[in-house]
Design an enzyme around this catalytic site. Structure first.
Site, PDB file in Angstrom:
ATOM      1  N   SER A 125      43.869   4.042   2.407  1.00 10.33           N
ATOM      2  CA  SER A 125      44.156   2.967   1.458  1.00 10.33           C
ATOM      3  C   SER A 125      44.710   3.540   0.156  1.00 10.33           C
ATOM      4  O   SER A 125      44.041   4.304  -0.546  1.00 10.33           O
ATOM      5  CB  SER A 125      42.879   2.170   1.168  1.00 10.33           C
ATOM      6  OG  SER A 125      43.177   1.167   0.223  1.00 10.33           O
ATOM      7  N   HIS A 135      47.692   1.822   4.115  1.00  5.52           N
ATOM      8  CA  HIS A 135      47.149   0.496   3.775  1.00  5.52           C
ATOM      9  C   HIS A 135      47.471   0.203   2.311  1.00  5.52           C
ATOM     10  O   HIS A 135      47.204   1.009   1.424  1.00  5.52           O
ATOM     11  CB  HIS A 135      45.635   0.516   4.017  1.00  5.52           C
ATOM     12  CG  HIS A 135      44.965  -0.797   3.856  1.00  5.52           C
ATOM     13  ND1 HIS A 135      45.004  -1.795   4.818  1.00  5.52           N
ATOM     14  CD2 HIS A 135      44.208  -1.296   2.837  1.00  5.52           C
ATOM     15  CE1 HIS A 135      44.301  -2.835   4.398  1.00  5.52           C
ATOM     16  NE2 HIS A 135      43.820  -2.565   3.191  1.00  5.52           N
ATOM     17  N   ASP A 183      47.013  -2.518  -0.710  1.00  2.00           N
ATOM     18  CA  ASP A 183      46.188  -3.651  -1.157  1.00  2.00           C
ATOM     19  C   ASP A 183      46.841  -4.404  -2.300  1.00  2.00           C
ATOM     20  O   ASP A 183      46.981  -3.856  -3.402  1.00  2.00           O
ATOM     21  CB  ASP A 183      44.838  -3.132  -1.670  1.00  2.00           C
ATOM     22  CG  ASP A 183      43.922  -2.697  -0.544  1.00  2.00           C
ATOM     23  OD1 ASP A 183      43.714  -3.488   0.377  1.00  2.00           O
ATOM     24  OD2 ASP A 183      43.413  -1.559  -0.614  1.00  2.00           O
ATOM     25  N   MET A 214      46.385  -7.400  -4.936  1.00  2.00           N
ATOM     26  CA  MET A 214      45.353  -8.284  -5.524  1.00  2.00           C
ATOM     27  C   MET A 214      45.944  -9.042  -6.698  1.00  2.00           C
ATOM     28  O   MET A 214      46.636  -8.435  -7.526  1.00  2.00           O
ATOM     29  CB  MET A 214      44.175  -7.448  -6.027  1.00  2.00           C
ATOM     30  CG  MET A 214      43.557  -6.557  -4.981  1.00  2.00           C
ATOM     31  SD  MET A 214      42.226  -5.573  -5.714  1.00  2.00           S
ATOM     32  CE  MET A 214      41.818  -4.512  -4.335  1.00  2.00           C
ATOM     33  N   HIS A 224      47.871  -5.709   2.824  1.00  2.00           N
ATOM     34  CA  HIS A 224      46.692  -6.574   2.772  1.00  2.00           C
ATOM     35  C   HIS A 224      46.813  -7.464   1.539  1.00  2.00           C
ATOM     36  O   HIS A 224      46.620  -7.005   0.413  1.00  2.00           O
ATOM     37  CB  HIS A 224      45.444  -5.667   2.708  1.00  2.00           C
ATOM     38  CG  HIS A 224      44.146  -6.390   2.600  1.00  2.00           C
ATOM     39  ND1 HIS A 224      42.957  -5.745   2.317  1.00  2.00           N
ATOM     40  CD2 HIS A 224      43.823  -7.702   2.748  1.00  2.00           C
ATOM     41  CE1 HIS A 224      41.974  -6.625   2.293  1.00  2.00           C
ATOM     42  NE2 HIS A 224      42.477  -7.815   2.544  1.00  2.00           N
ATOM     43  N   MET A 250      45.497  -9.925  -0.844  1.00  2.00           N
ATOM     44  CA  MET A 250      44.313 -10.602  -1.381  1.00  2.00           C
ATOM     45  C   MET A 250      44.796 -11.510  -2.500  1.00  2.00           C
ATOM     46  O   MET A 250      44.560 -11.263  -3.698  1.00  2.00           O
ATOM     47  CB  MET A 250      43.318  -9.547  -1.899  1.00  2.00           C
ATOM     48  CG  MET A 250      42.599  -8.833  -0.774  1.00  2.00           C
ATOM     49  SD  MET A 250      41.822  -7.299  -1.297  1.00  2.00           S
ATOM     50  CE  MET A 250      43.199  -6.182  -1.116  1.00  2.00           C
ATOM     51  N   MET A 276      36.599  -7.624   6.808  1.00  2.00           N
ATOM     52  CA  MET A 276      36.208  -7.021   5.528  1.00  2.00           C
ATOM     53  C   MET A 276      34.732  -6.631   5.593  1.00  2.00           C
ATOM     54  O   MET A 276      33.870  -7.474   5.848  1.00  2.00           O
ATOM     55  CB  MET A 276      36.424  -8.010   4.374  1.00  2.00           C
ATOM     56  CG  MET A 276      37.882  -8.334   4.067  1.00  2.00           C
ATOM     57  SD  MET A 276      38.931  -6.891   3.811  1.00  2.00           S
ATOM     58  CE  MET A 276      38.128  -6.075   2.422  1.00  2.00           C
ATOM     59  N   GLY A 325      37.820  -0.808  -4.588  1.00  2.00           N
ATOM     60  CA  GLY A 325      37.540   0.307  -3.704  1.00  2.00           C
ATOM     61  C   GLY A 325      36.168   0.880  -4.025  1.00  2.00           C
ATOM     62  O   GLY A 325      35.547   0.516  -5.027  1.00  2.00           O
ATOM     63  N   ASP A 361      37.822  -2.767   6.982  1.00  2.00           N
ATOM     64  CA  ASP A 361      38.228  -2.356   5.635  1.00  2.00           C
ATOM     65  C   ASP A 361      37.063  -2.491   4.659  1.00  2.00           C
ATOM     66  O   ASP A 361      36.552  -3.593   4.462  1.00  2.00           O
ATOM     67  CB  ASP A 361      39.400  -3.255   5.203  1.00  2.00           C
ATOM     68  CG  ASP A 361      40.006  -2.854   3.870  1.00  2.00           C
ATOM     69  OD1 ASP A 361      39.663  -1.784   3.343  1.00  2.00           O
ATOM     70  OD2 ASP A 361      40.853  -3.635   3.374  1.00  2.00           O
TER      71      ASP A 361
HETATM   72  C1  DX5 Z   1      39.032  -3.620  -0.986  1.00  2.00           C
HETATM   73  C2  DX5 Z   1      40.310  -3.141  -0.367  1.00  2.00           C
HETATM   74  C3  DX5 Z   1      40.176  -1.906   0.421  1.00  2.00           C
HETATM   75  C4  DX5 Z   1      39.805  -0.695  -0.390  1.00  2.00           C
HETATM   76  C5  DX5 Z   1      38.929   0.156   0.484  1.00  2.00           C
HETATM   77  O1  DX5 Z   1      39.204  -4.888  -1.491  1.00  2.00           O
HETATM   78  O2  DX5 Z   1      40.830  -4.137   0.508  1.00  2.00           O
HETATM   79  O3  DX5 Z   1      41.337  -1.619   1.202  1.00  2.00           O
HETATM   80  O4  DX5 Z   1      40.896   0.065  -0.839  1.00  2.00           O
HETATM   81  O5  DX5 Z   1      38.432   1.188  -0.261  1.00  2.00           O
HETATM   82  P1  DX5 Z   1      37.153   2.040   0.192  1.00  2.00           P
HETATM   83  O6  DX5 Z   1      37.476   2.651   1.520  1.00  2.00           O
HETATM   84  O7  DX5 Z   1      37.023   3.030  -0.899  1.00  2.00           O
HETATM   85  O8  DX5 Z   1      35.996   1.077   0.296  1.00  2.00           O
HETATM   86 ZN    ZN Z   2      42.413  -3.572   1.978  1.00  3.23          ZN
END
Ligand code: DX5
Ligand code: ZN
Length: 223
Positions: A9, A34, A36, A38, A67, A69, A138, A145, A176
């Site tokens: 990620s 990956h 993310d 947001m 991904h 969000m 999830m 993270g 994830d």
């Molecule tokens: C959280 C993200 C994840 C995040 C995972 O909302 O969707 O992809 O980067 O990070 P780790 O592996 O550190 O939990």
């Molecule tokens: Zn993610």
């Protein structure tokens, strides 16, 4: 023993050394990157968007697993597909017309993914299984993270795997949040195909080795 697909990620990478970290992922056994996104509304955090995806595409040789969000993801599907996404995940909780959204993602030439928050039951997917390529479970509440893995996820994955087998659905199961060597084997045993990992890769002393370890985390059963 089947090896899982691994998706480091980007959220946990060093943004001041992004090219270095992307080149590391290129050299690694990772299968995807990956990414993310947001929006500060669907989740209480803001990460990054199109300009970063464009920069990443210049240096990353792995397919990108996006991904989203964000609320109202339909507005941005075309732009993420044009930006080079291979997989686009929308959140179940953000899509009132999920069938249409997933159909559109495939029309754009991407794999269609649906992400489920920890409290969202898998039952809401049964009528759209044919439209799904990847189900993203999830294992933390999305937004940050480095959070702790929610143990109930294991049962959820095992239940989902049974549904996919019973319906002969070829969709992959991706997990994830809080994924590490401590839970990877159990996740794979429950039916996971693809592991996303941020901190347990980029926070490791040797991220290349961390990816290698996750890739080989499925332990043979000892008789
Ligand atoms: C959280 C993200 C994840 C995040 C995972 O909302 O969707 O992809 O980067 O990070 P780790 O592996 O550190 O939990
Ligand atoms: Zn993610």
């Amino acid at each position: 023993m089947t090896q899982p697909l691994i998706a480091p990620s980007l959220l946990a990478a060093d943004f001041a050394n992004l090219q270095r970290d992307l080149e590391l992922v290129n050299r690694s056994e990772a299968d995807y990157l990956h990414f993310d996104v947001m929006d500060g509304v669907f989740v209480p955090n803001i990460s990054f968007g199109f300009p970063l995806l464009e920069a990443v595409r210049k240096h990353c040789t792995k397919p990108v697993d996006v991904h989203l969000m964000i609320t109202d993801p339909d507005r941005y599907l075309d732009a993420f597909a044009e930006g080079g996404a291979s997989v686009i995940h929308v959140h179940y909780e953000a899509c009132p017309h999920l069938h249409r959204t997933l159909t559109r993602i495939r029309e754009l030439g991407c794999k269609a993914g649906v992400a489920l928050n920890p409290h969202t039951p898998i039952s809401g997917l049964v009528d759209v299984l044919e439209q799904i390529d990847v189900i993203l479970i999830m294992s933390v509440n999305p937004g940050f993270g480095g959070q702790s893995f929610i143990p109930h996820t294991l049962q959820k994955i095992a239940d989902l795997k049974q549904v996919l087998i019973a319906t002969q659905c070829p969709a992959l199961i991706e997990v994830d949040g809080g994924v590490s060597l401590a839970n990877a084997d159990a996740l794979l045993r429950a039916g996971t195909d693809m592991l996303v990992a941020g901190n347990s890769i980029f926070g490791a002393k040797d991220p290349l080795n961390a990816i290698h370890q996750l890739k080989n985390s499925h332990q043979p059963l000892v008789a």
